[in-house]
Design a protein around this motif. Sequence first.
Motif, short mmCIF file in Angstrom:
data_model
loop_
_atom_site.label_atom_id
_atom_site.label_comp_id
_atom_site.label_asym_id
_atom_site.label_seq_id
_atom_site.Cartn_x
_atom_site.Cartn_y
_atom_site.Cartn_z
N SER A 1 0.85 -1.20 0.00
CA SER A 1 0.00 0.00 0.00
C SER A 1 0.88 1.24 0.00
N TYR B 1 2.31 9.02 -6.87
CA TYR B 1 1.08 8.24 -6.68
C TYR B 1 -0.14 9.15 -6.78
N VAL C 1 -2.17 8.24 -10.00
CA VAL C 1 -3.40 7.53 -9.62
C VAL C 1 -4.55 8.51 -9.43
N GLY D 1 -6.00 9.71 -12.58
CA GLY D 1 -6.63 8.70 -13.43
C GLY D 1 -5.74 8.18 -14.55
N VAL E 1 -3.06 6.06 -14.07
CA VAL E 1 -2.61 4.71 -13.74
C VAL E 1 -3.49 4.18 -12.61
N ASP E 2 -3.84 2.87 -12.64
CA ASP E 2 -4.63 2.34 -11.52
C ASP E 2 -3.71 2.00 -10.35
N LYS E 3 -4.29 1.77 -9.19
CA LYS E 3 -3.51 1.57 -7.96
C LYS E 3 -2.56 0.39 -8.06
N GLU E 4 -3.06 -0.72 -8.59
CA GLU E 4 -2.23 -1.93 -8.66
C GLU E 4 -1.02 -1.72 -9.55
N GLN E 5 -1.23 -1.05 -10.69
CA GLN E 5 -0.11 -0.80 -11.60
C GLN E 5 0.90 0.14 -10.97
N MET E 6 0.40 1.17 -10.27
CA MET E 6 1.31 2.12 -9.63
C MET E 6 2.12 1.46 -8.54
#
Length: 566
Positions: A380, A393, A397, A400, A402-407
């Motif tokens: 996290s 981040y 993120v 919009g 990059v999504d959280k998982e990719q970041m």
Amino acid sequence: MEKTWWKESVVYQIYPRSFKDSNHDGIGDLNGVTEKLDYLKLLGIDVIWLCPVYQSPNCDNGYDISDYHEIMHDFGTMEDFDRLLEEAHSRGIKIIMDLVVNHTSDEHPWFVESKKSLDNPYRDYYIWQEGKDGKEPNNWGSWFGGSAWTHSAETDSYYLHIFADKQPDLNWENEKVRKEVVKLMKWWCDKGIDGFRLDVISMISKTKETPDGHVMEGMKYGDLSPYVIHGPRVHEYLRELNREVFSQYDVMTVGETAGVTEKHAEEYAGFERNELNMIFQFEHMDLDFGEKNKWNDQPPKLTNLKAVLSKWQVGLHNKAWNSLFWDNHDQPRALSRFGNDKQYWSESAKMLATCLHMMQGTPYIYQGDEIGMTNIKFTSIEQYRDIESHNAYEELVGGGLVDKEQMLSYLNYKSRDNARTPMQWDDSENAGFTNGEPWIEVNANYQSINAAAQVANENSIFAYYQKLIRLRKQHEIIVYGSYELLLPESEELFVYTRTLNDQKLLVMCNFTDETVDFVVPEELQSCQRAIWIQNYSDAAAGNHISLRPHEAIVLFFDDVNVNGRA
């Protein structure tokens, strides 16, 4: 080529906050460094590069200095520093200080005064501009995210900060600023330190023009690089520092210089330039940049890596001096970036060390490299402490893009916090770093990867580094020999030679998880040879060699030219 101590030295970089905590507050400190000097002496290093320990509010982990003449309370006192310096010198270890003079903290007394009024005596110590139409003077983006300009209500104007808003840039056009810098440098040199690593020193001169910068696709702010790097007076300023300070002491100087070419390097560190001894270039660090600048999780191609490192080896030979490094406090762990930190953990660490330490230049070991420390896998954003990671981040993120998982994947690969987790000393709680709550989480692999286990093992990564350092001290060919890359198109092998008079080294490194065949160059096949170092317990001695996964072998050939075979 002139022989000097700093060309023949091996440097060990210490990030004090994460090295060793002596007072159980969870933060590494100067007494912790002193406590581990015998460990560094055992390793065999010559110089400690000490990341900033000056008084700082710690916006950017000490790279925001509020008092150049005091020690950050987290790290101890000036008496602690004096003892560290004395104890290091008694062991034959030099110390170079990490000095930030491109900017200060916004809590430095100079800036506190500067923002008070337009006619304050310290106003021109920093770079101020009026806004345009109620907005920033231009579209420049800070490298830590957001605008590079921050509004100050006291005078209804904006100050420039290339990095965080708490790091206002100094105005080097002001002679009073330069005199202040000379004065504080002399103060530290008179104390007995052995040199400086100069943070972002290529940025101290800015252009007078401040037009909008180019905006990359998908980005909000413009690129300020052309206006703040290698500015019109940067070499004038460095020659002034050399004349007033560096040349007056037997010190080593290395400049952090982003965006340099070999031509730039000759200007900053050419043997006849009277500026710096050497620079850090980051071209090989930027090869795995993606569409979102550094934020990416794909490793670079080996051919590109070889081309860049070889270009610098050849381009600076007999002109300037190379700094050799795989990582530092601003980069992720080299083992996780360029090697295999799982199946071939030990082999990769030794191979990468071999590849680097056999090149021409001064090698830099970042704390933990010598025991094979790896990236940490946080799950996290809350686990990260680095301001750059948090800002990226929020921007990518939150915007919009990059999504959280990719970041998180990007951060696990590239965040600076990967290098800032505590040094792993043993398998006790918190890796022996602290008896308190560590300021950042310890990597969970400390029970198997730690210094105590390595020092006790004659086949360890630590022991391998010891041997590499001994070889460099024993053989001038490693320090001063010329360089030639072989097999430039291979995506598997990094092979090069070093030549000095009638001696030659053949350095072979396999960067893959597969076995790769290699044939010794024909002109060397009938020469007498010796294996200087290898990272497997046995190594092939013939002319046809099958290099196992992440294998490294260094062969030494003597009387090569005398025998007419090379």
